[in-house]
Each structure stands twice: as C-alpha cells, then as structure tokens.
Write a protein that holds these residues in place. Sequence first.
Motif, PDB file in Angstrom:
ATOM      1  N   THR A  95       9.213  41.591 -24.769  1.00 15.38           N
ATOM      2  CA  THR A  95       9.521  41.818 -26.181  1.00 15.38           C
ATOM      3  C   THR A  95      10.670  42.803 -26.316  1.00 15.38           C
ATOM      4  N   THR A  96      10.608  43.894 -25.566  1.00 16.28           N
ATOM      5  CA  THR A  96      11.679  44.882 -25.611  1.00 16.28           C
ATOM      6  C   THR A  96      13.000  44.255 -25.183  1.00 16.28           C
ATOM      7  N   ALA A  97      12.948  43.437 -24.120  1.00 15.93           N
ATOM      8  CA  ALA A  97      14.181  42.825 -23.612  1.00 15.93           C
ATOM      9  C   ALA A  97      14.785  41.892 -24.651  1.00 15.93           C
ATOM     10  N   LEU A  98      13.931  41.149 -25.341  1.00 19.66           N
ATOM     11  CA  LEU A  98      14.441  40.200 -26.339  1.00 19.66           C
ATOM     12  C   LEU A  98      15.106  40.921 -27.505  1.00 19.66           C
ATOM     13  N   LEU A  99      14.453  41.990 -27.989  1.00 21.13           N
ATOM     14  CA  LEU A  99      14.983  42.692 -29.159  1.00 21.13           C
ATOM     15  C   LEU A  99      16.109  43.643 -28.791  1.00 21.13           C
ATOM     16  N   GLY A 100      16.095  44.121 -27.560  1.00 19.02           N
ATOM     17  CA  GLY A 100      17.095  45.108 -27.134  1.00 19.02           C
ATOM     18  C   GLY A 100      16.503  46.500 -27.165  1.00 19.02           C
ATOM     19  N   THR A 101      16.851  47.310 -26.163  1.00 20.27           N
ATOM     20  CA  THR A 101      16.272  48.660 -26.083  1.00 20.27           C
ATOM     21  C   THR A 101      16.771  49.548 -27.208  1.00 20.27           C
ATOM     22  N   ASP A 102      17.900  49.152 -27.850  1.00 22.73           N
ATOM     23  CA  ASP A 102      18.370  49.942 -28.988  1.00 22.73           C
ATOM     24  C   ASP A 102      17.442  49.813 -30.177  1.00 22.73           C
ATOM     25  N   ARG A 103      16.787  48.654 -30.288  1.00 18.46           N
ATOM     26  CA  ARG A 103      15.926  48.422 -31.454  1.00 18.46           C
ATOM     27  C   ARG A 103      14.484  48.797 -31.175  1.00 18.46           C
ATOM     28  N   ARG A 104      14.047  48.617 -29.934  1.00 14.83           N
ATOM     29  CA  ARG A 104      12.630  48.853 -29.633  1.00 14.83           C
ATOM     30  C   ARG A 104      12.593  49.723 -28.379  1.00 14.83           C
ATOM     31  N   ALA A 105      12.292  50.971 -28.567  1.00 12.32           N
ATOM     32  CA  ALA A 105      12.372  51.929 -27.464  1.00 12.32           C
ATOM     33  C   ALA A 105      11.202  51.748 -26.505  1.00 12.32           C
ATOM     34  N   LEU A 106      11.472  51.976 -25.232  1.00 18.42           N
ATOM     35  CA  LEU A 106      10.404  52.042 -24.231  1.00 18.42           C
ATOM     36  C   LEU A 106       9.859  53.462 -24.246  1.00 18.42           C
ATOM     37  N   PRO A 107       8.658  53.667 -23.682  1.00 17.50           N
ATOM     38  CA  PRO A 107       8.184  55.044 -23.504  1.00 17.50           C
ATOM     39  C   PRO A 107       9.218  55.831 -22.682  1.00 17.50           C
ATOM     40  N   GLY A 147      32.396  45.840  -8.104  1.00 19.54           N
ATOM     41  CA  GLY A 147      31.845  44.662  -8.778  1.00 19.54           C
ATOM     42  C   GLY A 147      30.399  44.895  -9.178  1.00 19.54           C
ATOM     43  N   ALA A 148      29.596  45.443  -8.244  1.00 20.50           N
ATOM     44  CA  ALA A 148      28.175  45.670  -8.512  1.00 20.50           C
ATOM     45  C   ALA A 148      28.011  46.674  -9.641  1.00 20.50           C
ATOM     46  N   THR A 149      28.874  47.708  -9.657  1.00 18.61           N
ATOM     47  CA  THR A 149      28.787  48.719 -10.713  1.00 18.61           C
ATOM     48  C   THR A 149      29.084  48.093 -12.070  1.00 18.61           C
ATOM     49  N   GLU A 150      30.127  47.269 -12.091  1.00 15.59           N
ATOM     50  CA  GLU A 150      30.479  46.625 -13.358  1.00 15.59           C
ATOM     51  C   GLU A 150      29.356  45.716 -13.848  1.00 15.59           C
ATOM     52  N   LEU A 151      28.759  44.967 -12.905  1.00 21.57           N
ATOM     53  CA  LEU A 151      27.681  44.057 -13.282  1.00 21.57           C
ATOM     54  C   LEU A 151      26.488  44.834 -13.837  1.00 21.57           C
ATOM     55  N   GLU A 152      26.193  45.971 -13.227  1.00 24.43           N
ATOM     56  CA  GLU A 152      25.115  46.821 -13.739  1.00 24.43           C
ATOM     57  C   GLU A 152      25.379  47.211 -15.189  1.00 24.43           C
ATOM     58  N   ARG A 153      26.645  47.550 -15.466  1.00 18.90           N
ATOM     59  CA  ARG A 153      26.995  47.963 -16.826  1.00 18.90           C
ATOM     60  C   ARG A 153      26.777  46.798 -17.807  1.00 18.90           C
ATOM     61  N   ARG A 154      27.209  45.603 -17.365  1.00 14.81           N
ATOM     62  CA  ARG A 154      27.053  44.446 -18.255  1.00 14.81           C
ATOM     63  C   ARG A 154      25.591  44.114 -18.500  1.00 14.81           C
ATOM     64  N   LEU A 155      24.754  44.236 -17.441  1.00 17.71           N
ATOM     65  CA  LEU A 155      23.318  43.964 -17.609  1.00 17.71           C
ATOM     66  C   LEU A 155      22.705  44.974 -18.569  1.00 17.71           C
ATOM     67  N   ALA A 156      23.129  46.234 -18.426  1.00 18.52           N
ATOM     68  CA  ALA A 156      22.593  47.281 -19.309  1.00 18.52           C
ATOM     69  C   ALA A 156      22.975  46.982 -20.754  1.00 18.52           C
ATOM     70  N   ASP A 157      24.239  46.547 -20.964  1.00 19.78           N
ATOM     71  CA  ASP A 157      24.675  46.208 -22.326  1.00 19.78           C
ATOM     72  C   ASP A 157      23.814  45.087 -22.888  1.00 19.78           C
ATOM     73  N   LEU A 158      23.558  44.093 -22.041  1.00 17.45           N
ATOM     74  CA  LEU A 158      22.769  42.943 -22.482  1.00 17.45           C
ATOM     75  C   LEU A 158      21.384  43.384 -22.921  1.00 17.45           C
ATOM     76  N   LEU A 159      20.749  44.243 -22.125  1.00 15.06           N
ATOM     77  CA  LEU A 159      19.386  44.685 -22.442  1.00 15.06           C
ATOM     78  C   LEU A 159      19.372  45.593 -23.662  1.00 15.06           C
ATOM     79  N   ARG A 160      20.484  46.318 -23.866  1.00 16.20           N
ATOM     80  CA  ARG A 160      20.552  47.192 -25.048  1.00 16.20           C
ATOM     81  C   ARG A 160      20.588  46.327 -26.319  1.00 16.20           C
ATOM     82  N   ASP A 161      21.407  45.235 -26.285  1.00 17.77           N
ATOM     83  CA  ASP A 161      21.528  44.371 -27.466  1.00 17.77           C
ATOM     84  C   ASP A 161      20.368  43.392 -27.589  1.00 17.77           C
ATOM     85  N   GLY A 162      19.684  43.121 -26.483  1.00 19.63           N
ATOM     86  CA  GLY A 162      18.573  42.175 -26.516  1.00 19.63           C
ATOM     87  C   GLY A 162      18.978  40.818 -25.952  1.00 19.63           C
TER      88      GLY A 162
END
Lengths: 533, 451
Positions: A12-24, B153-168
């Motif tokens: 759920t967190t991954a889908l919404l994004g950590t910016d919207r739904r914080a983890l502990p 390359g690995a560092t850049e990919l980590e950054r992109r994955l983090a961005d993806l998870l931040r936006d959902g």
Amino acid sequence: MTTAPTWDGLLTTALLGTDRRALPADPAGREAPAALLDAAAVAAVQRRAGLRPGRAGTRPEPAPADTRPTLPPAAAHRLTLLLADRPGGGGGRRGSTPDLTELLPQWLAVANAHGYAAPPQSVPALLDAARARTDLRPAALEFAGARALWLARLNPDWRFAQRSASGNASALPGTEDEEGVRRLWREGLFAERVALLTALRARTPADARELLAETWTQERAEDRLMFLDSLRAGLSADDEPFLEQALGDRSRNVRATAAELLSTLPCSALAARMAQRAATCVALDHTGSTAAIVVEAPAACDPEMERDGVTARPPAGRGERSWWLGQLVEAAPLETWPDRLGGRTPEQIVALPVTDDWQGELHAAWCRAAVRQRDARWARALLGSPSAPEAGGPGAVSLADRAKLLAALEADERAAWVAGFIAGHGLSEAFQLLGVCALPWTAPLGRAVVDALDIAREAGSYPWSFSGVMGLAERCLDPAETARLDSLLAVPDEREDASPGAGGYWAEAFQRLATTLRLRAAMVRELAPDGPA
Amino acid sequence: MTQQGVRRTAEQVLDLAPDASSRKAGSKLGVAGPWSGAGSGREGAVWGLCKGSGSKPYQTVVDLSDPAGPAYKCSCPSRKFPCKHALGLLLLWAGDEGEVPESEAVPDWAEQWLAGRRGRAETRKTQTAAGSAADPEAARKRAERRDQRVTAGATELERRLADLLRDGLASAERAGYGLWEETAARMVDAQAPGLASRVRELGAIPASGTGWPARLLEECALLHLLDQGWLHRDLLPDALTATVRTRLGLPTSADGPPVRDHWQVLAQYDTADAKLTTRRIWVHGADSGRTRLLLSFGAAGRAPELSLPVGLSLDADLSDYPGAGQIRATLGERHAPAAPAASRPPGTTTVRALTSYGEALREDPWLDSVPVTLDAVIPVPEDTSGSWHLADAESDTALPLTRSFLARPGLWRLVALAGGAPLTVFGECGHRGFTPLTAWAEGTAAPVSLC
C-alpha cells in the motif's frame, strides 16, 4: 527493533508513495524509500523461498491404450518433417523443391493401411493439420486414433474431431437389438436417424426399407427426401413397390427422386413405361440412301409422365418439347435401343446420323442414362475413340460429361482412354479427365502425361501453364516411372523461338517432379514393417 | 571419432536451423533429387553438390569434428548460417538412405576448406597456450575504470528507484514504457547489461495483468538488493561478490576445475531479441548428479555455434563459472563421441522441487528458477482458467505451469504424450511456476522435446 510491517502494508505504501503514506520511523536512520525497498526485498525472498505446491484439480481420465504397432524410426522422422512443413509460409515460386504438405495425405493413407499407431506427441500437430484441411480429416483422425478424441475433449480448437467421430456406426444399436433400433428411429435426432438408416441399409436393405415405411407418412417432406436418398445404396427390385407408392408423394422433390431411383432398376414398371414413351419418339428412317435416326419429340407432358418424374416446365431458354424428350431418354433403360434401332450395337447406334439437329440433345440424354445406369458398353460407345479429332473439340459430349462417363468404366480402361486422349490432344483439356483416374496412374497413362509435358516444353511455352497437371503428376505418377524423367532434368540450350528462360524453368519443374517421386518412394519404403530402420 | 558417434537424427539436424524458414527450406532439400557427388569422411566431414537455380551447383561442406559444434561452408550467397543447403545435406545424411556414402576421397574444394579449418584450430590452440595477458597493469586499470562506471550506474539507479517509491508505484503505470527504456539505456552506458535488462523487464510489468503492483514491488526490491550488493561488495563473501558480478552482467570466465562426467543433454532451447540469439543447453552428469547450464550466443540471424542434441550423452569435461549458487558451465574437452543416453535423469516430487528452489535462493536471491526433473507427474487442467498443473501421481500436490508455457505448442505435446498417465518431466521450477522442457513417457528412454 519494531515489528516488520506486513507485505500488504508495504505494498500500500509503495503504491501511494512514501511521500503520501509514511512508514514507521526507521531506527537505522535510512530514508523512507530505501527502508521500504529493504523490507520488500526481504519479504520477496521470503515469499519465494517459502513457496509450496498447490492442490491438484480433478485428473483427466487416462486415454485408452493404443495397441497398434509403433512406427519404424525412419517413418517417424519423416512424419516430423511432413508436419513441420506447414502451408501458408513462404509463398512464391517453388523452385525445384517438393511440396511436402501435398505428400501428407499419401503418407497417412499408407500408414493407415499398415495399421500403425501415431506417436502420441505428434497428435497435436496432426489435429492442427486436420483442422486446417478438411480433406485430411478422416485419414488424420484414423491415424491419430483414440488419443486424438481424448485430446480434443481438452482443447476447444479441436472440437471438430469429436463431431467427425459422432457419425460413427459403432455408436448405433446392433441389428439384433430390434427394440433399440426402433427407439432410436422414433426418438433420435435427424442426423442420428439418417446414420441409423444408412447403417441398417448397408447390413440388411429390406429392414431399412420397412423401418422407413412404418413412419413414412408422418415424416416432413425434406426428411422424406433425405431418407429416400439413403435407399440409393443396395437398391434392388424388392424396393419397387415402396418407390412406386412414393411416386404419388405430395412433394415434387420426393416424386422426382423416387422416379430417378426406379429408372435405375431396368426391370421396374416405371422403366418399362419410360422405355415405351421414349421409343415412340425415336425411330429409324430408311427413306434416305443411308439409315438415320429421326426424332419426334413428345407433343405434350401428360399427368402420367409427370407422375413418373418428368418435370413439365423447362428451365429458361429451353424448348419444352426437347426438355421432355431429354428426360424420357435419360430415364429409359439403354437396352431399349438396340431392339428399337434395328438390332445395332451401341457403337453403331452412336455412329448413326440424326436428322434435324437432334443429335446433341439425344446423345446428351444417352450420356446421362449411361452414367445413371453405370453402363460400361454405352459409356465406351459414347466416349468414342480418344484420338478421334472431334474428341478434342467442342463435340457433342462435353468434358464434364466425359469425365462422368469415364467413371462408369473399369480403372484400367479409364486410364487407357485418358492416355489415348492426351496422346492425341495434349494436356490443355486433360486436367478434369485426369482427376477421375485411379492412383497411382497406370504405366501407359503416366508415360502419356510425361511425353505430353515433354512436347509442351519442346513447343517453347512456360511450365506454369501446366502447373495443374504438374501438381497432379507429383501426387499421382507411379514412383517407378522416375527413371524415365532423367533425360528431362538438364537445362536445354535456349532456342530462338522459345520463351526466354523457359528451358531452365522446365528443368526445375521436372527436377521437382523427380524429387517428389523419389520422396514418395522413400516414404513408402520407410513405412514397410521390415523396411530400413 | 566414428561415423555412428556423430550421426544425428532429422530432428537434431533441424535444431541447428537458425529460424523456421530455414528449417522448412532445409527439410525440402533433404532428399536425393538435387544432390550429386555427396559423401562423408571418417573425421566427421560431409560434403555434396546441390543443384540450385543457376547452372553451377552449390558446393556444400559441413565439418562435425569440432567439439565446439558443427562448422559450415557453402558457395551459395545466403547469409543464413547454416544455410538451407547445409541443413539439407545433413538431413540427407541423417536419413541414412545410402545417398551419402562413406568415402576416403574428399573432393578438392572440400578438402581445401577442411584443411584450412584444422590449420587455424591448431594455431589457436598454440596461441592460447602462449598466454593472453599482454599487459596486466593495463588490464587492471581497465577493470578499475569499469567498476567505477558500474558504481555510478548503480548509484543512479538507486536514486531513480527511490524517486519511484516516493511518488508511488501507481505513477509507474502512467509513466509508461519510455521512462524505463531511457533508464535501461543509461545502464548500458554504465556497462552493466544485467541491470539494463532487469530495468527493461520492469517496464513490462504494469501491463502484465492483475497483481502487477506486487510483482513490480518485488522486482524493484530485488533490483535494489542487487545495487546494494554491488555498492557494499567489500562486505560480502567472495562467492557472493562473484554472484553479484554475474547478475550485473560483468564479464566472468569459467575458472572452475574441469569435471569429467557422462553429461546427458536434457534440453536445448533458444531465446532471441533484436540483436542476439541465446541458446541454453541443460546437461546432467550421470556420476556427479549435477545439472549444469551451457550458454551459446549467436548474432541475429545466425544459429549459436554450440548445438547438442537432446538425448545424447557426452563423455566430456565441464568447467564451472564462479559465483555462489551459479550453475553455468563451459564445455571443455570431449573424450569420446556422443552416444544416446541409456536412461532418464533421476526425478523428484513437486514438494522437493520447490524446496530445492527455496534452498538455492539462499546462495543467489535473484534466482528465477532451478532445473528440476519431476518423476511420475500428470498434466492436469484447471477447470476454467485454461491453466495447467503438473500433479504428483502419488499425492494430491501440484505445481502450476508458467503462463508463458501455456501459449506454446509444447503444452499440447506434453498433454498428448502423457494421455492422462504419469510421466517424467525435466524443466525449470521457480516462483513463476514450472516450465517443462523435455518429457519421457512411461516405459521409454526416448526424450520428447517440448521447446
């Protein structure tokens, strides 16, 4: 350390994004996305490592065992090759390589004649081939055996296999099971009833007729027509009373079919009536210097004639008197004519001149009569000499009629006639006639075709004008004739009057023919039970 | 090497074809008609003249003596490799109709090429023996530069994955394929082809049907794990570092000691993309009990060189590639001609098959599947979904077949071969299900290839 979040929570967190739904908050101080990915990686590997088998569904009934002998290895390899060569791909010029798909029917026929079992893993490809080509179905399904029916139940693509098998006589009650037969006849679906009647007719013709007579008056007109048609097999004088009665049927189509069936029984009352009518129309005329046939077409179509199956109304564009004459002569037994026309043989009768342009009409009617009554003597007389000049032209007898007349002859005689025709007239008209010859072609017929192809090549035309005959030759020529092709395989020197490049294309076509014949010979050899391993 | 040892069956020859149209064209030429002057030599050479459309016949010769795989030479202009003439010639020879007699007298045109090949093979051997390390210092510097690029390359990919998870992940569905293609191209520039291909696969997941977010999260997490493995490789055991290098697609070489065994060929299949054909060959050692994977590559339009017919057994040396949980090997010296394998590999149950996959994940968490032979299993259809299971004959446990396998003709060959009875199936077992590759019907030693 806090308790690990569940997979669903992570998702759920991954889908919404950590910016919207914080983890502990992460005790290790990692950023939220990194912490999420770390936890998800652990969970993913845990899930994969912990996978367990599922529960099995209902197992299919085992397929019945195939007790037929297995294919010799070389033949099994050949089958793989034939089935790998699917039609459709690679259009365009065929060059000198054989067309393997055209050989599959022959391979299946030989394999079935030996009674081999299909390798189970080849059954899907056989079903696919049979699905694509209706003409392959009976042989392919016989070879594929019980496993094909078993498999077809599991895949809707192959449903046709079950349909094709449902008309199987083994599903019908036996003749001794009188009660079963009657129940099926009374309660069965139309297709089942036709199958039952056909099967019964093949075993005891009289029983089939009696079964049909019981319910005859209650059947619908189109059903009566189909049932009547199944009496065609095993027709005899015993059927006459039933058919005579059907001449009074309400439906015109039923009356016409009954009349047609009666006219093929030379001793029937209907045949005698037709003979009498026809004889009054055709007579010998001695007034001229030579004998001739004079024709006086009937002046009217009376109700008795109509009852005997004569259609009163002619098709558009035909005179009604000649239309009636044609029907009378067609339905009259051919034995009528020698007596009527001065004791002449059929050959002599056909040779007689006919006055007033009646020859076409009269001879065409005799042709239909010879085909209907399967009279070889008359067929021979009407076909005439194959090399006669008028045989090749637009004579009295059309090519389609000739093909039908040929079917009334024995296989050898048929082949000899066609061979003579090709020798006299070349191949341009021969395709239809070759189609009625038995396989493989007899030696004289094969030679006539090869010689005619050689002559066509000499004449300088392109081989694709003869591609139909070439294709037939590849399938029908006896492989023993291969050696005769040797002299034709080389590319001849280009002649000035020939079409450019024709020599090369002819050599290619002959190479393909020779290669195909060798391949067919190899196929047959491999399938022999004590053949090469 | 004797004739019988290398003679192949028609199917085995057709396996050499680079594509379906060559297979078709070749099988048409596998008859005596167009051929003349055909013959075969003791050393595993086959030659013949094939009548084509021109006036001069094509000169075709095949050398089967090389352990690395057959070599072909034909005077035709085709760019396919092997061409249809070479395939036809081998089919004719496989047919064993006596059309290709054994002969001592090799024609000049064939002999020239064969002699040239053998000469080159000798030179290559001596060169390899002389050693290849021209300048160890330069090589070390090259490797260092490459490692730095991969790290970037690995560092850049980590950054992109983090961005993806931040936006959902929901945003990934909207972003479409282009985003991933671009990231993959960056990974190619970083000389990490393993990362590039994983990134490309991520792009396809949002369109893969229900449950895609879970699959996408799993794959992202494992990609993250691989990045972290590389970035912290100094903390990992050597074997695991080697595994990470392999997964990143960095060059490795088979440096394991040669293991001599009777290696039975269990399966061979090709996968192709626009640039490369990859051939996978699974072999099983009768004495060691190990299952190993041989890889061979071919440029687009060419069949990979190595071809081992299913069902043969090779007395040969295999050397392993490095890395924990890695089963790739390379074929070394062959000690005897290949012979038909007399038996099938020992099999196991569905429960043990999944257990072995779970255990293999301990050494290589990125592993998608392991090779497994299942004994006494029955293909069973699911009632409605169109999917199939392989069920143990003796218990009510079953493994689902992978979705990609359900669309292949191999499924129906498998079902037809079984006919509802138990059979032995070799295949790849993993988290997506079981992919059957080869099957043996009850009571026969003859394998039926399903790929």
